[in-house]
Scaffold this active site. Structure first.
Site, PDB file in Angstrom:
ATOM      1  N   SER A 199      40.030 -21.881 -21.423  1.00 50.04           N
ATOM      2  CA  SER A 199      39.861 -23.011 -22.217  1.00 50.04           C
ATOM      3  C   SER A 199      41.298 -22.925 -23.009  1.00 50.04           C
ATOM      4  O   SER A 199      42.171 -23.126 -22.165  1.00 50.04           O
ATOM      5  CB  SER A 199      38.820 -22.764 -23.426  1.00 50.04           C
ATOM      6  OG  SER A 199      38.559 -24.164 -23.822  1.00 50.04           O
ATOM      7  N   ASP A 305      31.710 -29.251 -16.410  1.00 50.99           N
ATOM      8  CA  ASP A 305      32.117 -29.079 -17.742  1.00 50.99           C
ATOM      9  C   ASP A 305      32.522 -30.500 -18.404  1.00 50.99           C
ATOM     10  O   ASP A 305      33.449 -31.227 -18.011  1.00 50.99           O
ATOM     11  CB  ASP A 305      33.549 -28.435 -17.669  1.00 50.99           C
ATOM     12  CG  ASP A 305      34.271 -27.743 -18.848  1.00 50.99           C
ATOM     13  OD1 ASP A 305      33.795 -28.268 -20.105  1.00 50.99           O
ATOM     14  OD2 ASP A 305      35.001 -26.704 -18.891  1.00 50.99           O
ATOM     15  N   HIS A 336      31.024 -25.326 -19.719  1.00 52.20           N
ATOM     16  CA  HIS A 336      32.308 -24.595 -20.071  1.00 52.20           C
ATOM     17  C   HIS A 336      31.884 -23.168 -20.169  1.00 52.20           C
ATOM     18  O   HIS A 336      31.717 -22.603 -21.262  1.00 52.20           O
ATOM     19  CB  HIS A 336      32.740 -25.170 -21.416  1.00 52.20           C
ATOM     20  CG  HIS A 336      34.162 -24.966 -21.911  1.00 52.20           C
ATOM     21  ND1 HIS A 336      35.142 -25.336 -21.163  1.00 52.20           N
ATOM     22  CD2 HIS A 336      34.665 -24.324 -23.149  1.00 52.20           C
ATOM     23  CE1 HIS A 336      36.445 -25.021 -21.464  1.00 52.20           C
ATOM     24  NE2 HIS A 336      36.101 -24.412 -22.718  1.00 52.20           N
TER      25      HIS A 336
END
Length: 646
Positions: A199, A305, A336
């Protein structure tokens, strides 16, 4: 402790013992061969733990002195004692104190001397005994670092780049945050650095690689951003109810928050919620600098995601490919989620071999293996020698009118006529797909007949829409759907495709205060009648343009998320065009009705085998509309506004 946990601790020791025994039995010529795998021969308990503060050369908080970022280091003691230098694995993050890392939200902890005790995740536990140093960097403005968070801008990227420079003897570091005693790295590291992170962390790895910094050998971005504009907007349509100023305030340390008001205001001014592309976004777009990337890139992304959406890896991958960057990719069905939590054993093994090859130079054959691993069904993976596979061609699919208004066909022949729908901000992609075979006022759907053979989409799609609005603002959504029964990962559930279990397995060595044992996970699945495989959104005016003139046609091309999906024989492929996709984009200020010009609306779809494959797949297909309401995953929710775990 479960038997499985004991086995996971024992296995590396057994492997090392077996390797040692085999070494005594090999002939001198064979024994002298180059190693293929790093083994856990160094003591984790005896590892050196230290902290330094690297000078970034910037003064983001305007306090009159250059900012220093905190760098926590765990490295094996034995190589240093023998004068040997080791490579570095680095994770630069804003989350080490505010929010935690990984599925169990681990934070850094420290002893009385300020040296790190718990380093989140398994990287240090696993790789330090194998002859690597692990470095955890607090981005500027977070945890123990000076400066201010600027959400992917110059300060964030320089926070990590300066550390790579220091590891290679090109930057200064100090033993304390404000002191003058210098710290050097060149006496224990060879400067070869690999950056990894999920991320925001993986985003920083992308940004640092885009500087072309010397010494960065590889990056492993997991669910990472490639352009911060595309995190907050979809071609002018806002994705969240806040901008990057909210995120910077969220992750900054309390003392940074108090001194960084000017930086916050600069972010607010540079990122208007109009969707305009401003210089702030250009600074935070790494894609144009893919030609500067010298590091190899191992991309991991969930194709479902909806936080860091799959457009990010698609445009980054394409840019890297155009510039000949060495690369590898894993694409999963999850949202995610870190690969440690959806394919753990294979992930640790693959990452180990990747770093051995890229940082230690071991000839272990990983560079000769297929470029792509793709999750086709939950826990069922296939490979592609290259990605997208050879023979993939962008094919233009065209919508046409059907027997009922709003229920059209999808084929290779240009359509005529129009379709009309009214934006309904209370509806979303699951509502549209569930009623694909019924006329509804909120969408226009176009469907093939049941396919007579499998059809594979691999890469990024674009949908060009010509629409005439009735109001001065309008947002559009375009969705590709596989219509047919399947079992998929429940990416819209709380775990985004995984369930966290209570059993733990261990990956590396543990110490008091830093366990290498983590909770296991399992696939969380859903039985569905359809699968949404790609999405894209935009403002009809695009990028915050002037108000629309009602009654005037406008043309916009929407970028759809990259994917790799097989629509099986017997299933149907659908294109849906609609307005606001609830919770995935924000609605416009008005409620427009839009009329599509079908002759000027099309989808450019990456099909393996191109138009000929599509033609064969639909040959003999007949329409199979159904009055049934189709079931899918529950409505996706993306209420959170940070590129981090669910």
């Amino acid at each position: 402790m479960p038997i499985r946990t004991r086995f996971m601790i024992w296995r590396p020791l057994a492997t090392a013992a077996t390797a040692a025994l085999m070494a005594t039995l090999l002939s001198p010529a064979t024994a002298g061969a180059a190693p293929r795998t790093s083994e856990p021969v160094h003591s984790y308990d005896a590892a050196i733990r230290e902290a330094v503060w690297v000078d970034t050369g910037l003064d983001g908080d305007a306090d009159g002195r250059t900012d220093r970022v905190a760098v926590d280091i765990v490295r094996p003691s034995e190589p240093a004692q023998k004068g040997r230098k080791v490579p570095v694995i680095m994770d630069a993050s804003p989350y080490y104190s505010c929010c935690g890392r990984g599925n169990e939200s681990q934070k850094k902890t420290y002893d009385a001397d300020g040296d790190v005790v718990q380093m989140p995740l398994f990287y240090d536990n696993y790789f330090v005994p194998r002859g690597y140093a692990f470095v955890g960097v607090d981005l500027a403005g977070t945890n123990r670092s000076d400066g201010c968070v600027d959400v992917g801008g110059r300060s964030d990227v320089q926070s990590a780049k300066a550390v790579v420079d220091w590891l290679n003897g090109r930057a200064k570091a100090y033993t304390t945050r404000t002191g003058t005693t210098r710290a050097k790295a060149t006496n224990w590291t060879n400067g070869k650095t690999g950056m990894i992170g999920k991320s925001y962390d993986g985003t920083i790895a992308n940004g640092v690689a885009a500087t072309g910094v010397e010494g960065l050998e590889t990056i492993v971005p997991i669910g990472a951003i490639s352009s911060w504009y595309d995190y907050y907007f979809a071609q002018g349509a806002p994705l969240f109810d806040s901008g990057p100023d909210w995120l910077s305030n969220y992750v900054e340390s309390p003392d940074a928050r108090a001194r960084c008001a000017a930086v916050q205001q600069k972010i607010v001014a540079g990122a208007p919620r109009t969707g305009d592309w401003t210089p702030l976004w250009s600074e935070r777009n790494y894609v144009p600098d893919a030609d500067r990337v010298e590091a190899s890139v191992f991309v991991i992304h969930g194709m479902q995601d909806l936080n860091v959406r799959a457009k990010h890896f698609g445009q980054w991958w394409d840019a890297l490919a155009r510039n000949g960057v060495e690369r590898k990719i894993w694409l999963s069905q999850v949202g995610h989620v870190d690969p440690f939590d959806f394919r753990r054993a294979e992930w640790v093994n693959t990452l180990h071999r990747w770093f051995d090859h890229e940082l230690l130079g071991y000839d272990n054959g990983i560079d000769d293996e297929p470029m792509a691993d793709i999750e086709r069904r939950p826990d069922q993976w296939v490979t592609s020698d290259v990605w997208p596979p050879r023979g993939t061609e962008k094919t233009t699919l065209r919508p046409a009118e059907g027997a009922e208004e709003g229920v059209g066909t999808l084929g290779l022949t240009r359509g005529t006529g129009t379709e009309t729908f009214t934006d309904d901000p209370a509806r979303d992609e699951t509502d549209w797909a569930a009623h694909i075979d019924r006329p509804t006022p909120d969408k226009a759907g176009f469907v093939t007949g049941p396919l007579t053979r499998d059809l594979r989409l691999s890469g990024s799609s674009k949908v060009t829409v010509t629409a005439t609005p009735t109001t001065a603002t309008a947002h559009l959504s375009a969705v590709l759907v596989d219509l047919g029964p399947d079992t998929i990962r429940d990416y819209a559930g709380a775990g985004e495709g995984i369930t966290t279990l209570t059993e733990r397995t261990c990956w590396g060595a543990s110490s008091t205060g830093d366990s290498a044992c983590f909770k296991e996970t399992a696939a969380k699945t859903a039985d569905v009648d359809y699968t949404i495989l790609s999405r894209g959104w935009g403002d009809l005016a695009s990028y915050g343009g002037a108000p629309l003139t009602p009654g005037t046609p406008y043309t916009v091309t929407l970028d759809l998320a990259a994917t790799d999906h097989v629509v099986p024989a017997g299933h149907r492929l659908a294109l849906i065009v609609a307005g606001t996709d609830r919770d995935l984009i924000e609605p416009p200020s008005t409620t427009p009705t839009l009329t599509l010009d079908l002759s000027r609306t099309s989808a450019r779809v990456p099909l393996v085998g191109g138009a000929d494959a599509f033609r064969k797949a639909v040959s003999g297909a007949t329409a199979a509309p159904s009055e049934a309401v189709l079931d899918g995953v529950r409505e996706p929710r993306t209420a959170q506004r940070i590129p981090e775990a669910s």
